[in-house]
Design a protein around this motif. Structure first.
Motif, PDB file in Angstrom:
ATOM      1  N   ILE A 194     -22.306 -19.572 -15.743  1.00  0.00           N
ATOM      2  CA  ILE A 194     -21.537 -20.807 -15.619  1.00  0.00           C
ATOM      3  C   ILE A 194     -20.132 -20.466 -15.135  1.00  0.00           C
ATOM      4  O   ILE A 194     -19.425 -19.699 -15.774  1.00  0.00           O
ATOM      5  N   LYS A 195     -19.773 -20.985 -13.982  1.00  0.00           N
ATOM      6  CA  LYS A 195     -18.428 -20.770 -13.459  1.00  0.00           C
ATOM      7  C   LYS A 195     -17.444 -21.629 -14.240  1.00  0.00           C
ATOM      8  O   LYS A 195     -17.767 -22.745 -14.654  1.00  0.00           O
ATOM      9  N   LYS A 196     -16.251 -21.126 -14.428  1.00  0.00           N
ATOM     10  CA  LYS A 196     -15.258 -21.859 -15.207  1.00  0.00           C
ATOM     11  C   LYS A 196     -14.939 -23.205 -14.569  1.00  0.00           C
ATOM     12  O   LYS A 196     -14.801 -24.215 -15.267  1.00  0.00           O
ATOM     13  N   GLU A 197     -14.830 -23.221 -13.247  1.00  0.00           N
ATOM     14  CA  GLU A 197     -14.503 -24.473 -12.559  1.00  0.00           C
ATOM     15  C   GLU A 197     -15.602 -25.505 -12.773  1.00  0.00           C
ATOM     16  O   GLU A 197     -15.333 -26.704 -12.928  1.00  0.00           O
ATOM     17  N   LEU A 198     -16.841 -25.052 -12.796  1.00  0.00           N
ATOM     18  CA  LEU A 198     -17.965 -25.963 -13.003  1.00  0.00           C
ATOM     19  C   LEU A 198     -17.995 -26.457 -14.444  1.00  0.00           C
ATOM     20  O   LEU A 198     -18.309 -27.627 -14.710  1.00  0.00           O
TER      21      LEU A 198
END
Length: 311
Positions: A60-64
């Motif tokens: 999981i990307k932080k921005e997502l």
């Protein structure tokens, strides 16, 4: 309606102490059982969306994750607005637990952590989330008995699988142990999640609803799952468009999958690496004749020194 852990005067703990949760003799026609069986397929599909599968694996990307938190904020703002509107309506009142369940304030804290003090100016409701929000408002204003489906789908999930996602997010995104950024998953006013869920199901089963209304609630719960899946799909598409995040503060690492042009080596071969790419700059510099001459001289000196040391 007082919350489950409060007395009618709003003071000490309710004398029930979850006693009304006892539902050992559950009937197949109880709303909780109808919802459990009637949404099983939708629940499985939601768990198998690419976004959820990646999340559970820690991909999981932080921005997502921030965008997912934004979607939750708008969803719960709508849900809790309609719950407040119907808190005295007998078709929903027994399920009104603002102290224990409401998530809007917790989500606001998470957004402040991720976006800063001016977080409200930095977020917007996505298309898929807006459709979900519009449906919740319609139900709350025109068919409040169906609000049960949306509350059940969200809060019971938060108290179950949501607790797994909390740990995954905290570890994958290296969030503080003080639980900043994941307040959404923290239910400070519920001492025992399992017992509370039993209480909630008992309250649902006690609602005075006919068979037709129960069937409509199950149908609405499946709609709620579909709205959630649409949000997941939307997030998944956004995730695929996001640039690979740096690993351990360094440059993105190409793993042999996906767009090969993201790998500095191949980008240089293809002539697509930008001038700011350190790899591209180093290769270009090494190709200069004068630099090659200097490097050759340095290698000769180093070799001579090594031979002397060995002798």
């Amino acid at each position: 309606m007082p919350s489950a852990l409060e007395s009618p005067e709003g003071g000490e703990e309710d004398i029930l102490r979850y006693e009304e949760m006892k539902d050992n003799a559950v009937s197949p026609m109880d709303l909780s059982e109808l919802l459990k069986e009637g949404t099983k397929e939708s629940h499985d599909r939601a768990e198998n969306t690419q976004f959820v599968k990646d999340f559970l694996k820690g991909r999981i990307k932080k921005e997502l994750f921030k965008l997912a938190t934004v979607a939750l904020y708008f969803t719960y703002s709508a849900l809790e607005e309609e719950m407040d509107r119907n808190k005295d309506n007998p078709v929903f009142a027994p399920l009104y637990f603002p102290v224990e369940l409401h998530r809007r304030e917790a989500l606001a804290k998470d957004l402040k952590y991720f976006y800063g003090e001016d977080w409200k100016e930095k977020i917007q409701c996505s298309e898929a989330t807006q459709q979900y929000v519009d449906r919740i408002h319609h139900v709350g204003q025109h068919e409040p008995e169906l609000l049960v489906a949306h509350a059940y789908t969200r809060y019971m999930g938060d108290l179950s699988g949501g607790q797994v996602l909390k740990k995954v997010a905290q570890r994958a995104l290296k969030l503080p142990s003080t639980e900043e950024g994941i307040q959404f998953y923290v239910f400070d006013n519920i001492s025992n999640a399992q017992q509370f869920k039993q209480l909630y199901r008992a309250r649902m089963n006690a609602l005075d609803l006919d068979k037709s209304t129960k069937e409509r609630i199950v149908e609405e719960a499946n709609k709620a799952f579909r709205f959630n899946m649409q949000v997941f799909d939307e997030l998944d598409k956004i995730g695929r468009s996001l640039a690979e995040e740096a690993q351990d503060g360094g440059f993105p690492v190409h793993d042999g999958k996906g767009d090969i042009r993201k790998c500095p080596y191949y980008a240089d071969k293809l002539g697509t690496a930008g001038p700011s790419c350190p790899f591209h700059a180093a290769v270009g510099l090494a190709r200069q004749p004068l630099v090659q001459l200097v490097l050759a001289a340095c290698m000769a000196v180093a070799a001579g020194a090594a031979a002397w040391y060995i002798l």
